[in-house]
Design a protein around this motif. Structure first.
Motif, PDB file in Angstrom:
ATOM      1  N   ASP A  69       0.813  -1.211   0.000  1.00 55.21           N
ATOM      2  CA  ASP A  69       0.000   0.000   0.000  1.00 55.21           C
ATOM      3  C   ASP A  69       0.853   1.271   0.000  1.00 55.21           C
ATOM      4  N   ALA A  70       2.034   1.190   0.556  1.00 53.48           N
ATOM      5  CA  ALA A  70       2.928   2.350   0.605  1.00 53.48           C
ATOM      6  C   ALA A  70       3.686   2.418  -0.723  1.00 53.48           C
ATOM      7  N   GLN A  75       5.015   7.552   2.293  1.00 59.62           N
ATOM      8  CA  GLN A  75       4.011   6.628   2.825  1.00 59.62           C
ATOM      9  C   GLN A  75       4.663   5.497   3.616  1.00 59.62           C
ATOM     10  N   LEU A  76       5.766   4.957   3.111  1.00 58.63           N
ATOM     11  CA  LEU A  76       6.433   3.866   3.810  1.00 58.63           C
ATOM     12  C   LEU A  76       7.023   4.350   5.134  1.00 58.63           C
ATOM     13  N   VAL A  79       4.224   4.569   7.678  1.00 55.95           N
ATOM     14  CA  VAL A  79       3.794   3.247   8.138  1.00 55.95           C
ATOM     15  C   VAL A  79       4.813   2.663   9.114  1.00 55.95           C
TER      16      VAL A  79
END
Length: 92
Positions: A69-70, A75-76, A79
């Motif tokens: 999803d990242a 985004q990663l 998370v």
């Protein structure tokens, strides 16, 4: 007082380079926070290796969807930091 280690862009750059190297012509030192991993030359296998390295180094477990999803470094990183914070809260 407990200090929670955070995961930053420089950590991600280092782990990407250690695990999969850099695609020719890709400058990981530039502003890559919102660049898609596939544009940076990192496909799913390289990201799985990256996820494994992050898990070992930071003592967390990332589910498969965290890595799929990242799609950008930003985004990663978010998370990973969520998982680090959750793990620290459980350990406290």
């Amino acid at each position: 007082m407990s200090t929670t280690r955070t995961f930053a862009l420089d950590d991600l750059r280092r782990i990407l380079l250690e695990g999969a190297g850099a695609e020719e012509g890709v400058d990981l030192d530039g502003d890559i926070l919102d660049t898609y991993f596939d544009e940076l030359g990192y496909e799913s296998l390289a990201l799985l290796e990256t996820g494994g390295r992050i898990e070992r180094e930071y003592g967390i477990t990332l589910d498969d969807s965290a890595l799929t999803d990242a799609v950008t470094p930003r985004q990663l990183i978010a998370v990973v930091n969520e998982h680090i914070t959750a793990a620290a809260e459980v350990a406290a």
